[in-house]
Scaffold this motif. Structure first.
Motif, PDB file in Angstrom:
ATOM      1  N   ALA A 136       0.815  -1.221   0.000  1.00 49.46           N
ATOM      2  CA  ALA A 136       0.000   0.000   0.000  1.00 49.46           C
ATOM      3  C   ALA A 136       0.846   1.267   0.000  1.00 49.46           C
ATOM      4  O   ALA A 136       0.551   2.214  -0.751  1.00 49.46           O
ATOM      5  N   ASP A 137       1.889   1.328   0.807  1.00 47.00           N
ATOM      6  CA  ASP A 137       2.704   2.552   0.869  1.00 47.00           C
ATOM      7  C   ASP A 137       3.406   2.827  -0.453  1.00 47.00           C
ATOM      8  O   ASP A 137       3.475   3.979  -0.899  1.00 47.00           O
ATOM      9  N   ALA A 153       0.749   3.924  -2.935  1.00 47.29           N
ATOM     10  CA  ALA A 153       0.295   5.264  -2.546  1.00 47.29           C
ATOM     11  C   ALA A 153       1.295   6.325  -3.000  1.00 47.29           C
ATOM     12  O   ALA A 153       0.903   7.410  -3.449  1.00 47.29           O
ATOM     13  N   HIS A 165       0.773   6.857  -6.676  1.00 46.63           N
ATOM     14  CA  HIS A 165      -0.508   7.535  -6.863  1.00 46.63           C
ATOM     15  C   HIS A 165      -0.374   9.021  -6.519  1.00 46.63           C
ATOM     16  O   HIS A 165      -0.827   9.895  -7.270  1.00 46.63           O
ATOM     17  N   SER A 195     -10.695   7.958  -3.805  1.00 41.42           N
ATOM     18  CA  SER A 195      -9.992   6.710  -4.107  1.00 41.42           C
ATOM     19  C   SER A 195     -10.360   5.624  -3.108  1.00 41.42           C
ATOM     20  O   SER A 195     -10.655   5.902  -1.948  1.00 41.42           O
ATOM     21  N   LEU A 240      -8.954   1.649  -1.929  1.00 42.57           N
ATOM     22  CA  LEU A 240      -7.890   0.657  -2.016  1.00 42.57           C
ATOM     23  C   LEU A 240      -8.429  -0.650  -1.444  1.00 42.57           C
ATOM     24  O   LEU A 240      -8.988  -0.660  -0.345  1.00 42.57           O
TER      25      LEU A 240
END
Length: 133
Positions: free
Chosen positions: A88-89, A92, A95, A106, A108
Motif C-alpha cells: 500500500a505505501d 500510494a 498515486h 480513491s 484501495l
C-alpha cells in the motif's frame, strides 16, 4: 430548440490481447465521462516492485485518458486493487506523484490474486470533462 440527449460513445483500445478475448475496451468515453478499465503493468514489468508496476499502470491510464480527450487532471475517482496490502505505501507513493494536485476520491482493496501471478497492482480511473467542475 431542444437540446439533444444523445450521448456520444467512444471506445478506446490499447490493442491488448485480452480486449478481444474478454470483450472490453481500455477506456470508454460517454459524453463527459471517461471510464478507464482496471489497468496492470505490462509484461516487461514482471518481477518489478509494486511502486514500479503502479507507475507503469498509471502511464497506461494517462495515455488512455489522452486518447479520450482527458488527462489526469480530470480524474475524479480511482480504485486500486493490491494483491498484498503491504504494498500500500509503495502504490500510494506512485498515486500521490501523479495525483498530488488533483486528489481524486480513491478506494484501495486487497484481492487474493490477479490475472498473472507476478502482477501486484491494478488501477481503475474515472474522469469527468464537464466544465462545471
Amino acid at each position: 430548440m431542444t437540446k439533444s440527449t444523445t450521448t456520444v460513445r467512444k471506445n478506446i483500445s490499447s490493442g491488448g490481447a485480452y480486449e478481444s478475448v474478454f470483450g472490453y475496451s481500455r477506456a470508454v468515453r460517454a459524453g463527459d465521462d471517461v471510464h478507464v478499465s482496471g489497468t496492470c503493468a505490462p509484461a516487461e514489468q514482471e518481477g518489478k516492485d509494486a511502486y514500479i508496476q503502479a507507475r507503469a499502470a498509471l502511464e497506461i491510464i494517462e495515455k488512455a485518458l489522452r486518447e479520450a480527450g482527458a488527462g489526469l487532471e480530470h480524474v475524479v475517482r480511482t480504485v486500486v486493487y493490491l494483491r498484498d496490502i503491504k504494498d500500500a505505501d509503495d502504490v500510494a507513493r506512485a498515486h500521490l506523484e501523479r495525483f498530488d494536485k488533483v486528489r481524486p476520491a480513491s478506494t484501495l482493496v486487497q484481492v487474493t490474486s490477479m490475472l498473472r501471478p507476478w502482477q501486484r497492482v491494478e488501477i481503475e480511473a474515472y474522469a469527468k470533462l464537464s466544465s462545471e467542475l
